[in-house]
Motif scaffolding. Structure first.
Motif, mmCIF file in Angstrom:
data_model
loop_
_atom_site.group_PDB
_atom_site.id
_atom_site.type_symbol
_atom_site.label_atom_id
_atom_site.label_comp_id
_atom_site.label_asym_id
_atom_site.label_seq_id
_atom_site.Cartn_x
_atom_site.Cartn_y
_atom_site.Cartn_z
ATOM 1 N N THR A 66 0.851 -1.188 0.000
ATOM 2 C CA THR A 66 0.000 0.000 0.000
ATOM 3 C C THR A 66 0.886 1.236 0.000
ATOM 4 O O THR A 66 1.811 1.356 0.809
ATOM 5 N N ALA A 67 0.597 2.145 -0.926
ATOM 6 C CA ALA A 67 1.385 3.374 -1.054
ATOM 7 C C ALA A 67 0.441 4.572 -1.071
ATOM 8 O O ALA A 67 -0.703 4.469 -1.516
ATOM 9 N N PHE A 68 0.945 5.703 -0.606
ATOM 10 C CA PHE A 68 0.145 6.917 -0.514
ATOM 11 C C PHE A 68 0.738 7.998 -1.408
ATOM 12 O O PHE A 68 1.956 8.209 -1.422
ATOM 13 N N ALA A 69 -0.143 8.700 -2.127
ATOM 14 C CA ALA A 69 0.294 9.804 -2.988
ATOM 15 C C ALA A 69 0.962 10.868 -2.125
ATOM 16 O O ALA A 69 0.584 11.081 -0.963
ATOM 17 N N GLY A 70 1.977 11.509 -2.660
ATOM 18 C CA GLY A 70 2.677 12.551 -1.918
ATOM 19 C C GLY A 70 3.871 12.035 -1.128
ATOM 20 O O GLY A 70 4.614 12.815 -0.552
ATOM 21 N N GLN A 71 4.063 10.724 -1.078
ATOM 22 C CA GLN A 71 5.221 10.147 -0.403
ATOM 23 C C GLN A 71 6.081 9.430 -1.430
ATOM 24 O O GLN A 71 5.582 8.913 -2.425
ATOM 25 N N LYS A 72 7.365 9.397 -1.148
ATOM 26 C CA LYS A 72 8.289 8.614 -1.973
ATOM 27 C C LYS A 72 8.633 7.357 -1.191
ATOM 28 O O LYS A 72 8.782 7.404 0.032
ATOM 29 N N TYR A 73 8.785 6.261 -1.912
ATOM 30 C CA TYR A 73 9.107 4.988 -1.289
ATOM 31 C C TYR A 73 10.391 4.435 -1.882
ATOM 32 O O TYR A 73 10.677 4.626 -3.059
ATOM 33 N N LYS A 74 11.112 3.763 -1.046
ATOM 34 C CA LYS A 74 12.270 3.014 -1.511
ATOM 35 C C LYS A 74 12.091 1.586 -1.023
ATOM 36 O O LYS A 74 11.944 1.341 0.178
ATOM 37 N N LEU A 75 12.058 0.667 -1.970
ATOM 38 C CA LEU A 75 11.940 -0.738 -1.643
ATOM 39 C C LEU A 75 13.292 -1.383 -1.877
ATOM 40 O O LEU A 75 13.899 -1.203 -2.931
ATOM 41 N N VAL A 76 13.777 -2.108 -0.891
ATOM 42 C CA VAL A 76 15.065 -2.792 -0.982
ATOM 43 C C VAL A 76 14.792 -4.286 -0.863
ATOM 44 O O VAL A 76 14.065 -4.718 0.033
ATOM 45 N N PHE A 77 15.382 -5.050 -1.777
ATOM 46 C CA PHE A 77 15.126 -6.493 -1.825
ATOM 47 C C PHE A 77 16.376 -7.267 -1.456
ATOM 48 O O PHE A 77 17.464 -6.973 -1.934
ATOM 49 N N GLY A 78 16.199 -8.249 -0.599
ATOM 50 C CA GLY A 78 17.285 -9.145 -0.228
ATOM 51 C C GLY A 78 16.791 -10.574 -0.351
ATOM 52 O O GLY A 78 15.614 -10.855 -0.142
ATOM 53 N N THR A 79 17.693 -11.472 -0.717
ATOM 54 C CA THR A 79 17.312 -12.875 -0.854
ATOM 55 C C THR A 79 18.234 -13.748 -0.019
ATOM 56 O O THR A 79 19.335 -13.345 0.348
ATOM 57 N N SER A 80 17.759 -14.943 0.233
ATOM 58 C CA SER A 80 18.536 -15.929 0.971
ATOM 59 C C SER A 80 18.378 -17.274 0.285
ATOM 60 O O SER A 80 17.258 -17.700 0.000
ATOM 61 N N SER A 81 19.498 -17.917 0.010
ATOM 62 C CA SER A 81 19.523 -19.278 -0.551
ATOM 63 C C SER A 81 18.845 -19.395 -1.909
ATOM 64 O O SER A 81 18.266 -20.418 -2.224
#
Length: 151
Positions: A66-81
Motif C-alpha cells: 500500500t502506497a500513498f500519494a505525496g510520499q516517496k518509497y524506496k523498496l530494498v530487496f534481499g534474498t537468501s539461498s
C-alpha cells in the motif's frame, strides 16, 4: 536392539533438524544486512516470503504493497539461498484483474532497490517470478522486501 533403534532415531532426528534449520529464512539477518540501503529514507517495515524453487514448474508469488500519494518509497530487496535469477514486476492491480498495468519491470532479475513515487494512493502488487530449478533439485529460500519512505 532397543539401543540401536534409539541411536538410529536420534541420527534421523538430527539430520531432519539440520535440514529444516538450513531451509529456514533468516529474515531478521537479511533486514539487518540491507537496512543501510534504505538511507536517506525512513525505514518502515519489511515483508518476507518463503520461496520454493521447484524443478517441475516456475511460479509467481504476489505481495501487496500500500502506497500513498505525496510520499516517496524506496523498496530494498534481499534474498537468501536463491541462486536462480528471479524477476520482479509491480502492477497497479492484482493477478485476477485483466486491466492491470505494469508499473515496474525488472528485465534482468530483482534489482537491489527501487524508488517509487505513486501518482495516486492505493494498493500495488509485486509479483516475484520464480523460475524452475536450474539443477533439477527442489530448494527453499526467501525474499525480503524492506520498505522505506519520505514525505
Amino acid at each position: 536392539m532397543n539401543r540401536l533403534l534409539k541411536n538410529l532415531s536420534a541420527v534421523i532426528l538430527l539430520v531432519t533438524l539440520a535440514n529444516c534449520t538450513m531451509a529456514q529464512c533468516k529474515a531478521k539477518q537479511i533486514v539487518k544486512d540491507n537496512k543501510k540501503a534504505i538511507d536517506p529514507y525512513q525505514y518502515d517495515s519489511y515483508a518476507m516470503n518463503e520461496v520454493i524453487i521447484d524443478p517441475a514448474k516456475p511460479q509467481v508469488i504476489e505481495v501487496e504493497f500500500t502506497a500513498f500519494a505525496g510520499q516517496k518509497y524506496k523498496l530494498v530487496f534481499g534474498t537468501s539461498s536463491i541462486s536462480e535469477d528471479m524477476k520482479l514486476n509491480v502492477y497497479d492491480k492484482n493477478q485476477r484483474n485483466q486491466k492491470r498495468k505494469k508499473v515496474y519491470d525488472s528485465e534482468n532479475g530483482i534489482e537491489k532497490h527501487w524508488v517509487f513515487e505513486p501518482s495516486k494512493s492505493g494498493t500495488y502488487y509485486i509479483d516475484y517470478e520464480i523460475p524452475k530449478s536450474s539443477d533439477g533439485q527442489k530448494k527453499t529460500g526467501c525474499v525480503v522486501m524492506l520498505i522505506g519512505y519520505k514525505e
